[in-house]
Design an enzyme around this catalytic site. Structure first.
Site, PDB file in Angstrom:
ATOM      1  N   SER A 183       0.848  -1.186   0.000  1.00 23.71           N
ATOM      2  CA  SER A 183       0.000   0.000   0.000  1.00 23.71           C
ATOM      3  C   SER A 183       0.895   1.253   0.000  1.00 23.71           C
ATOM      4  CB  SER A 183      -0.960  -0.046   1.192  1.00 23.71           C
ATOM      5  OG  SER A 183      -2.042   0.832   1.001  1.00 23.71           O
ATOM      6  N   ASP A 445      -8.252  -5.524  -6.333  1.00 24.62           N
ATOM      7  CA  ASP A 445      -7.917  -4.402  -5.446  1.00 24.62           C
ATOM      8  C   ASP A 445      -8.204  -3.060  -6.115  1.00 24.62           C
ATOM      9  OD1 ASP A 445      -6.808  -2.691  -3.566  1.00 24.62           O
ATOM     10  OD2 ASP A 445      -4.740  -3.103  -4.193  1.00 24.62           O
ATOM     11  N   HIS A 470      -6.098  -6.499  -1.961  1.00 24.72           N
ATOM     12  CA  HIS A 470      -5.071  -5.542  -1.553  1.00 24.72           C
ATOM     13  C   HIS A 470      -3.949  -6.202  -0.739  1.00 24.72           C
ATOM     14  CE1 HIS A 470      -3.740  -1.426  -1.002  1.00 24.72           C
ATOM     15  NE2 HIS A 470      -3.750  -1.536   0.310  1.00 24.72           N
TER      16      HIS A 470
END
Length: 512
Positions: A183, A445, A470
């Site tokens: 991320s 994602d 994700h």
């Protein structure tokens, strides 16, 4: 440097102390819960194998302002070490970067990069991000302090940690350092290689949104598409049911009176829905609930998968009954609240603002105020539903989100837009120009649209894993993992093998 189990279990035991928070932070609480589940598996692993398996905790003294040599203030930054598989001083070092939350022992014990360490005989180090977890400078989270919170400050910490830990751990100058992150931390890993190629040999950037964007409407475009994906339990009927459920919520909100009061109780809204701003808070929370089912689909600790959410929205269809999508959304809200230990799905806008204005570090380490500051001053990332094709409520619009930056930090919309443009100019957006970076994404994602999903050249690879959510590639492997996820992890391992072989042939400091 080492710490016993009692010290690093802290974040696990404080879950019940979570207070209210902005609905927009629901996604981050889901991620924190998934991380906690992984941490608990680290605990069981450590207890099963004895104290030797415990990771070592340490602290580095870092300059508060690394760009001003005359400023002598400093803070302590936490790191974790797993040296079980490190075979020699010139072996590879895997540096797992923390992002917008606390970083625990799981960062060096489970999932990748830890899972890759035994075969590649690597030392694994986890570095917590400044201003998150326990790495918060003295002085708290005032605006005067938050001036020292940015991706550029975090990269300076990476460099300082790289040099200090090399000395402290007696790492050979010929050892290749590889950055990992997921991320926002995945973006940091790529940017660390981009800005400091002489110190960091390569990077694996998972689900890394390297392009900053003010209006992140494409998030819900991916959520909408994923709800129709049969591979993860979605269908066109599921997407239509979600749209129908939100339409009914809005209809009940407009009705007012007893209908609205019942809605408040049924969906877990703790604030009166008489105020428009509180209605927006509820709709944002519901939107985040559906988005979270997609973003973290199939991961251990996630309250709802896409398959489960669609099952609730379409309940009764298979036995001939007429589905009640609103009832399904209501049940989904109850599942999420119970899983996160929250009594409410949404709170009042006033309470959200009060929470975000607290300058004392929060006990949970989730870091809502800090991350809001970073979005206001660097990234944007505001999820909206203004496009006519968006299946959810169109009320969570950009202006209401930008108002938070003004109300909490006094930052204007124009300054936020300018900051987003500067971030893309500084790092290069989706063409960062770094070499030896592997971008890993899942096509389920929603964040993959801000990452790099196609190779940019022979030394910048991209891996798009079908059906993966994700940062799923970073999670500990399970027998239930899909074949595509298994192949994706194999590809990451093979790329690292290739790079580390090249590292042996490359002079130190060549920066290729």
């Amino acid at each position: 440097m080492a710490a016993g189990p009692a010290l690093w279990l802290g974040p696990l035991l404080l879950v019940s102390l979570w207070g209210s928070s902005a609905p927009a932070s629901l996604l981050r609480r889901l991620r924190e819960q998934i991380q906690r589940f992984q941490e608990s598996s680290v605990l069981s692993l450590s207890l099963d194998t004895g104290a030797a398996a415990l990771p070592k905790e340490g602290w580095l003294e870092q300059p508060l302002d690394p760009f001003n040599a005359s400023d002598k203030r400093s803070f302590l930054q936490r790191y974790w070490i797993n040296d079980q598989h490190w075979a020699s001083q010139d072996g590879p070092v895997f540096l797992h970067l923390g992002g917008e939350g606390s970083l625990g022992p799981g960062s060096v014990m489970k999932g990748h990069p830890a899972a890759l360490a035994p075969a590649l005989r690597a030392l694994v180090i986890g570095l917590e991000h400044r201003f998150y977890g326990l790495s918060i400078p003295a002085g708290g989270l005032t605006m005067a302090q938050l001036r020292f919170l940015s991706s550029r400050h975090a990269l300076a910490d990476v460099v300082s940690a790289r040099l200090a830990l090399s000395r402290l751990l007696n790492v050979s100058s010929s050892s290749p350092w590889v950055c990992f992150g997921g991320s926002y931390a995945g973006s940091l890993a790529a940017w660390a290689r981009l800005k400091f190629p002489h110190l960091l040999f390569a990077a694996v950037a998972s689900s890394a949104p390297v392009r900053a964007v003010l209006d992140f409407s494409s998030y819900n475009e991916v959520v909408s598409r994923s709800l129709t994906s049969a591979a993860i339990g979605g269908s066109p009927e599921c997407r239509a049911a979600a749209s129908s459920a939100f339409a009914e919520v809005e209809q009940r909100l407009r009705a007012g009176g007893a209908v609205r009061a019942a809605l408040r109780a049924e969906l877990g809204a703790c604030a009166s829905l008489g105020r428009a701003e509180n209605r927006v808070e509820l709709l944002e929370a519901l939107q985040a609930l559906v988005g979270g089912a997609v973003q973290y689909d199939g991961q251990v600790g996630a309250p709802l998968s896409v398959r489960q959410l669609c099952g609730l929205l379409l309940e009764g269809r298979n036995n001939g009954s007429r589905p009640d999508p609103y009832h399904g959304l209501r049940r989904a809200a109850q599942v999420v609240m119970h899983s996160l230990g929250q009594k409410c799905l949404s709170f009042s806008r006033a309470e959200t603002l009060a929470q975000l204005r607290v300058t004392e570090p929060q006990v949970s380490g989730v870091g809502d105020r800090q991350w809001l500051y970073q979005t206001c001053t660097e990234f944007g990332f505001y999820v909206t539903c203004e496009d006519p094709t968006c299946p959810f409520s169109h009320l969570p619009a950009l202006p209401s989100q930008l108002e938070l930056c003004e109300q909490v930090f006094g930052l204007s919309t124009s300054s936020i837009a300018q900051a987003v443009a500067q971030t893309n100019s500084y790092y290069g957006g989706q063409t960062p120009g770094a070499t030896h970076v592997l971008f890993v994404n899942g096509d389920t994602d929603p964040w993959h649209v801000l990452s790099v999903t196609q190779a940019l050249g022979p030394s910048v690879s991209a891996l798009l894993i079908p059906g993966a959510s994700h940062c799923f590639d970073m999670a500990p492997a399970r027998p239930s993992d899909s074949p595509s996820l298994h192949l994706g992890r194999q590809s990451i391992f093979q790329q690292l093998q290739t790079w580390l072989k090249l590292a042996k042939e490359t002079p130190v400091g060549a920066g290729v």
